[in-house]
Design a protein around this motif. Structure first.
Motif, mmCIF file in Angstrom:
data_model
loop_
_atom_site.group_PDB
_atom_site.id
_atom_site.type_symbol
_atom_site.label_atom_id
_atom_site.label_comp_id
_atom_site.label_asym_id
_atom_site.label_seq_id
_atom_site.Cartn_x
_atom_site.Cartn_y
_atom_site.Cartn_z
ATOM 1 N N UNK A 61 0.849 -1.192 0.000
ATOM 2 C CA UNK A 61 0.000 0.000 0.000
ATOM 3 C C UNK A 61 0.882 1.239 0.000
ATOM 4 N N UNK A 62 0.449 2.269 -0.732
ATOM 5 C CA UNK A 62 1.202 3.522 -0.843
ATOM 6 C C UNK A 62 0.231 4.683 -0.739
ATOM 7 N N UNK A 63 0.734 5.800 -0.185
ATOM 8 C CA UNK A 63 -0.028 7.047 -0.090
ATOM 9 C C UNK A 63 0.645 8.124 -0.948
ATOM 10 N N UNK A 64 -0.207 8.935 -1.602
ATOM 11 C CA UNK A 64 0.278 10.035 -2.444
ATOM 12 C C UNK A 64 -0.365 11.319 -1.963
ATOM 13 N N UNK A 71 7.021 7.645 1.212
ATOM 14 C CA UNK A 71 7.677 6.373 1.498
ATOM 15 C C UNK A 71 7.354 5.931 2.931
ATOM 16 N N UNK A 72 6.840 4.693 3.080
ATOM 17 C CA UNK A 72 6.508 4.099 4.375
ATOM 18 C C UNK A 72 7.342 2.850 4.572
ATOM 19 N N UNK A 73 7.764 2.599 5.807
ATOM 20 C CA UNK A 73 8.629 1.457 6.110
ATOM 21 C C UNK A 73 7.862 0.190 6.467
ATOM 22 N N UNK A 80 -2.668 1.067 6.355
ATOM 23 C CA UNK A 80 -1.455 1.847 6.669
ATOM 24 C C UNK A 80 -1.897 3.183 7.228
ATOM 25 N N UNK A 81 -1.009 3.838 8.024
ATOM 26 C CA UNK A 81 -1.325 5.115 8.640
ATOM 27 C C UNK A 81 -0.145 6.075 8.452
ATOM 28 N N UNK A 82 -0.500 7.384 8.187
ATOM 29 C CA UNK A 82 0.513 8.426 8.022
ATOM 30 C C UNK A 82 0.192 9.567 8.972
ATOM 31 N N UNK A 83 1.177 9.985 9.792
ATOM 32 C CA UNK A 83 1.016 11.069 10.739
ATOM 33 C C UNK A 83 1.677 12.327 10.171
ATOM 34 N N UNK A 84 0.873 13.455 10.152
ATOM 35 C CA UNK A 84 1.378 14.758 9.695
ATOM 36 C C UNK A 84 1.303 15.728 10.851
ATOM 37 N N UNK A 85 2.427 16.464 11.095
ATOM 38 C CA UNK A 85 2.507 17.378 12.222
ATOM 39 C C UNK A 85 2.472 18.829 11.726
ATOM 40 N N UNK A 86 1.636 19.669 12.395
ATOM 41 C CA UNK A 86 1.595 21.105 12.102
ATOM 42 C C UNK A 86 1.269 21.425 10.647
#
Length: 863
Positions: A61-64, A71-73, A80-86
Motif C-alpha cells: 500500500x502507498x499514499x500520495x 515512502x513508508x517502512x 497503513x497510517x501516516x502522521x502529519x505534524x503542524x
C-alpha cells in the motif's frame, strides 16, 4: 528534465483520480479516513489511515499527497497510517496498492487547512439623494483560506421585521428599500461563517436621513481675471434638498496630476453659488476645476465631485529673453554685414502665450533702431547690420508685449576686447554614452557662458544642418546627442561669451559611434628614381571615413616573388618612399585605413616598376583586364580557325551585315572570249596596217586654256613643246620606233566640227618629268597632250574617239612607263572600237598671251 516531466504527469493523473473518487465516478476498493477532521485549523496534527479490501499477497500500500508518493517502512498490511505534524496547507490524498507489479487505486480524499472567520468591522451604509438603494460595506478581516459566507441581517425598528440578505463571499452589498416616512429607522449586523466557525459584527443603528449623500453640484462658469494679481471667480449650482451645504473647490493644471484644494464655503440650496479666490496660476495654461458639497448638520458624507470644467488662463509677457546665436554672410559695398540670427523657440512656460514674432534692433544714442521683424516661424532671421553696429538685440513678443532683450556680438572677431580668450584645453570623446562628450576649461572669470555649435558632415547630397546650444558659465562639459548618426563626422566649434563680445572658436570633430572605413585611400605613383618609388595618397572622404583614422597600412606586393610587405604609416603622412626595389620586378601597392572599429577595405591598386609607370592612372586593374581580354580573344579566334563549321557560320553572319559591293564577285573582262577574239583581230590588223590606204581624216582642233598659275610656269619656246608632242606621237605611231608621222592638214574653211557621244569619259593622268631629267631621251611628251583615235572606214558610220592625256611635268616619271601607259590606252581604245587607231595630232601649248575660248580639256566622245 524528462524525470520532472514524468512526475508532473503522474501528479496530474493522481489529482484527477482524487477528483473522480470524490465525485463518485470511481468505486473504491478500500477506505481513506482523516482524523480528527478533513477540514481543520492551520497548524493542526493530522492522521491519514488507508484500508484496502483487495486480496493480494504479497502486495504494497502507498499514499500520495498532491501527486508525490510518501515512502513508508511498514510491510504489507491491510491498512497503513501516516502522521502529519503542524499542517498549514491543503492536500489531495490518494491510496494505491501494488499487486503482482500492477498498481491499483484503493481510494482518495482531501484535507483542507484554514481559519475560522473574524467578525466583520467598520460597517458603513449610505444612500444617494432621491434613491431607494442603500449601499453597505465592511471589512472581512483575515483571509480564511476556506469557503466563507457572509449574510446581512436588516431589521426595521418601526415595523419590527427582519430581512436576511446573502452577500456570498464579498465585502459589500446593495439593498433595495421601501422608503417611507414611517420606515426610516433600521438596525443592521453582519454574520460570517465557514466549516471552522462563525463571526458576528456589532449592530449598527441607521437613520436614513443621516446617511444621504448630497447630489453633485454643476459648475456654470470660471473666470480668471488679471488686475494686480490673478484671481479665480467660479460659479456653480446645487441640486439638493433645502438644507445648508458646506462646499469646496479644487483645481489642477492639465500637465500635472496633483489637485490643489482651495477653500470651503457655506452656501444656500437652490441658488447660484460662487467663489472668489486669489491664486497663482501659470499664464496661457489649461486648468481643470471641480466642486463638491455636504450637508452642514452631518458632515459625514461629501457629494461626488462635479463634472470637470476647463479654462485657459490669459497670456502674459514672456518671462525670459530668447536664446540667440548668429552666423555671418556676405559683406556689401557699403560695408554692411549680412547676419543670420539663429533663435531657439521659447519654452511654453517661458513664452506664456503664442509668440507672434521676433524683433531685431540695435541701440544708437540710447534709442532703439529697428533692423528687422521676423515671424515666429523664422528661426533663422536674416538681417543687414550697418558697419558701425557691434551689438544687436532680439526680443520675442506676443499679444501682451515684448520679452527682455537678448544681445549678441555682430563681429566675427573680438573688437575692443584685449582679454577675450577662447575656451582652453578642449577635448572631444567619441562614442560616450550614445553621444559625443566635449570638455573644456574656463578661459576667464569674466565669461558669461558658452555657445557650442555642431554640424554633421552632409552626405548623399544632404544639406548641412547647423545645431547650437547655449551653456551656462559654471559648466565645463556637455554631451551632444541630437541629430547624430554612427560613422558620420561631426564638426564642433566652442565659443566663450563675454559682455558684448564673442571669442574665437575652438574647433574639433568627433563621432557618436566609430565604424570601419567604408573605402580605402586613393593612391597614385608620384615619382620613380632608380630603385626607389614615391607613393602618395589622398584622404578618405569624410562621409566614408567612418571614424578618426589611427593609421594607414600600405601593402607592397612583389609579383615575381609572390611576397607582400606591410608598412604602418601615421595618419598625418600622405606620402611614402619605397627603397631598394628591383628594377626588373613588377610591384603592386594598395592602402587600408584603420579606426578604433577596425581596418577598412583596400583602396585602388597601383602597379609599377622602378623607374617605369604603367599608365597615367597607375591602374593595374586596367592592365590586367586588357591582358585578360586579349587572351580570351586569341583563344576565341583559334577556336574559330580550327573549326570549319564555325568559320562558315561566322562568314555567313558577316556577309549578311556588310554591303554587297564589298564581297560581290565581278567577272574579269580580260578572261572573256570576246576580248581574246578582239586581241587576235587587232594583231592581224596591226601587221597589215601599212598596206591599207589612208582614209579620210576628221578635222580635230585642239584647244587649251592657259590658267593664270600656268602662265607663270610656261617658259621657253612654244615650239619646243610642239616638238616634244610630235616626237611622242611619232614614236607611238611607228610602232614604238622614233620617226615622223605624216598628217594631212585640215581643209581651209572647213572649221571645227566636234563629234560628240555619251559613253563614260576616260581621263588618264600621266606624270612626266622635264626633258632635263632624262638627258638621253628627248621623246618625252609635254603637258597637255591630246590623243585622237580613228579607226578605218569599213563602210559603216565613221567613228572618231578623242582622248585627253594630261602630263604633269612637275613629277618625274620614266619614259618607258609612259610609253607602256600610252600603248595600253591606245590598245584598249582600239579593241573597244574594233580596229587600230591613228594618232592624228597633238595638243599644242598656246602662247600665254593667246586666250582660248574653248575648254582646256577634252573628254572622250564618239560619233
Amino acid at each position: 528534465m524528462h524525470l520532472g516531466t514524468f512526475y508532473w504527469k503522474a501528479s496530474l493523473v493522481i489529482l484527477v483520480l482524487c477528483y473522480l473518487i470524490d465525485a463518485g465516478f470511481l468505486k473504491c476498493t478500500g477506505k481513506v479516513r482523516i482524523e480528527p477532521n478533513p477540514v481543520f485549523p492551520m497548524g493542526s496534527n493530522i492522521s491519514i489511515i488507508c484500508t484496502s479490501n483487495e486480496q493480494c499477497h504479497p502486495g504494497t500500500l502507498n499514499l500520495h499527497l498532491n501527486g508525490q508518493e510518501v515512502q513508508l517502512d511498514e510491510e504489507y498490511r491491510k491498512a497503513i497510517q501516516l502522521q502529519l505534524q503542524g499542517v498549514r496547507q491543503s492536500y489531495h490524498v490518494l491510496c494505491t496498492i501494488t499487486c503482482n507489479k500492477l498498481k491499483k487505486v484503493v481510494c482518495g480524499s482531501s484535507i483542507v487547512a484554514g481559519h475560522p472567520p473574524e467578525s466583520p468591522t467598520n460597517v458603513i451604509c449610505s444612500l444617494y439623494e432621491c434613491s431607494y438603494r442603500m449601499m453597505c460595506a465592511w471589512e472581512n478581516g483575515r483571509y480564511t483560506h476556506i469557503p466563507t459566507a457572509y449574510t446581512v441581517h436588516l431589521t426595521s425598528l418601526q415595523v419590527k421585521q427582519e430581512h436576511v440578505f446573502d452577500a456570498n463571499s464579498t465585502s459589500n452589498i446593495t439593498i433595495l428599500l421601501n422608503k417611507s416616512k414611517e420606515n426610516t429607522q433600521f438596525s443592521l449586523w453582519i454574520e460570517a461563517s465557514n466549516a471552522l466557525g462563525t463571526g458576528k459584527s456589532p449592530t449598527l443603528d441607521i437613520n436614513l436621513d443621516d446617511i444621504v449623500i448630497p447630489a453633485s453640484p454643476a459648475i456654470i462658469d470660471v473666470d480668471i481675471v488679471r488686475i494686480s494679481a490673478p484671481s479665480i471667480f467660479i460659479q456653480w449650482r446645487n441640486y439638493t434638498s433645502p438644507k445648508k451645504l458646506n462646499c469646496e473647490m479644487r483645481y489642477k493644471s492639465d500637465s500635472k496630476q496633483t489637485w490643489i484644494l482651495v477653500s470651503r464655503v457655506t452656501s444656500d440650496t437652490g441658488f447660484t453659488n460662487s467663489l472668489h479666490v486669489q491664486q497663482t496660476l501659470k499664464a496661457d495654461s489649461m486648468y481643470e476645476f471641480q466642486v463638491r458639497c455636504r450637508y452642514v448638520p452631518d458632515p459625514r458624507y461629501w457629494s461626488a465631485w462635479s463634472a470637470s470644467f476647463h479654462r485657459r488662463t490669459p497670456e502674459a509677457v514672456p518671462s525670459e529673453s530668447p536664446e540667440i546665436w548668429r552666423s555671418f554672410g556676405r559683406i556689401y559695398a557699403n560695408c554692411s554685414q549680412e547676419v543670420t540670427v539663429l533663435i531657439k523657440p521659447l519654452d511654453p512656460k517661458v513664452a506664456r502665450g503664442n509668440i507672434l514674432g521676433y524683433k531685431v534692433f540695435h541701440k544708437a544714442h540710447g534709442e532703439k533702431r529697428l533692423i528687422n521683424i521676423c515671424s515666429a516661424l523664422e528661426l533663422k532671421c536674416r538681417t543687414l547690420v550697418p558697419h558701425a553696429v557691434h551689438v544687436i538685440y532680439v526680443t520675442a513678443y506676443n499679444s501682451e508685449g515684448d520679452s527682455k532683450p537678448a544681445q549678441i556680438s555682430a563681429n566675427k572677431e573680438p573688437k575692443g576686447c584685449l582679454d577675450c580668450p577662447p575656451p582652453g584645453n578642449m577635448q572631444i570623446v567619441s562614442s560616450h554614452q550614445d553621444g559625443i562628450l566635449v570638455m573644456w576649461e574656463a578661459p576667464h572669470p569674466a565669461v558669461l557662458g558658452y555657445i557650442i555649435e555642431w554640424m554633421p558632415v552632409a552626405c548623399k547630397q544632404q544639406s548641412q544642418n547647423l545645431l547650437w546650444k547655449r551653456i551656462p558659465s559654471e559648466d565645463s562639459s556637455i554631451c551632444l546627442k541630437e541629430n547624430l548618426s554612427p560613422g558620420i563626422q561631426v564638426n564642433i566649434s566652442l565659443y566663450a561669451i563675454y559682455l558684448n563680445e564673442v571669442s574665437t572658436p575652438c574647433r574639433g570633430h568627433g563621432y557618436v559611434e566609430e565604424l570601419k572605413p567604408a573605402a580605402g585611400p586613393t593612391a597614385s605613383l608620384q615619382e620613380t628614381d632608380g630603385d626607389k618609388a614615391l607613393l602618395a595618397w589622398e584622404k578618405i572622404p569624410a562621409c566614408r571615413r567612418g571614424g578618426s583614422i589611427l593609421k594607414y597600412t600600405i601593402y607592397l606586393r612583389n609579383i615575381s616573388e609572390a611576397t607582400e610587405t606591410q608598412y604602418i604609416v601615421p595618419p598625418s603622412e600622405k606620402k611614402m618612399w619605397f627603397y631598394k626595389l628591383n628594377p626588373e620586378t613588377f610591384y603592386t601597392a594598395y592602402i587600408r585605413a584603420s579606426t578604433v572599429a577596425g581596418e577598412g577595405p583596400p583602396g585602388n591598386i597601383v602597379g609599377f616598376k622602378a623607374g617605369i609607370r604603367l599608365n597615367n592612372n597607375n591602374n593595374v586593374a586596367m592592365l590586367l583586364a586588357t591582358s585578360f581580354g586579349a587572351i580570351i580573344l586569341t583563344v576565341f579566334l583559334l577556336i574559330i580557325i580550327s573549326r570549319k563549321k564555325i568559320r562558315s557560320s561566322v562568314k555567313k553572319i558577316l556577309l549578311a551585315w556588310i554591303p554587297i559591293w564589298l564581297h560581290e564577285k565581278v567577272p574579269k573582262a580580260e578572261n572573256s572570249k570576246a576580248i581574246e577574239t578582239l586581241k587576235k583581230r587587232f594583231e592581224f590588223v596591226t601587221s597589215s596596217s601599212l598596206l591599207l590606204p589612208l582614209v579620210e581624216e576628221t578635222l580635230v582642233t585642239e584647244v587649251h586654256e592657259t590658267l593664270p598659275e600656268e602662265e607663270t610656269r610656261v617658259t621657253g619656246d612654244k615650239n619646243q613643246y610642239r616638238e616634244d608632242v610630235t616626237c611622242i606621237l611619232g614614236y607611238l605611231g611607228n610602232g614604238g620606233h622614233s620617226g615622223n608621222v605624216g598628217t594631212d592638214p585640215p581643209q581651209p574653211g572647213s572649221g571645227y566640227k566636234p563629234q560628240i557621244s555619251n559613253p563614260s569619259p576616260t581621263e588618264v593622268a600621266l606624270h612626266a618629268g622635264s626633258p632635263q631629267e632624262y638627258p638621253g631621251n628627248t621623246d618625252v611628251p609635254g603637258a597637255g597632250t591630246s590623243l585622237v583615235f580613228l579607226p578605218w572606214d569599213d563602210g559603216a558610220e565613221r567613228n572618231v574617239w578623242s582622248l585627253d592625256v594630261q602630263f604633269d611635268n612637275n613629277v618625274p616619271l620614266h619614259f618607258e612607263r609612259k610609253d607602256r601607259l600610252l600603248a595600253s590606252i591606245i590598245q584598249d581604245s582600239a579593241l573597244l572600237q574594233g580596229g587600230p587607231a591613228w594618232i592624228l595630232g597633238s595638243a599644242i601649248r598656246e602662247d600665254p598671251e593667246t586666250k582660248s575660248y574653248f575648254p582646256q580639256t577634252f573628254q572622250m566622245h564618239a560619233q
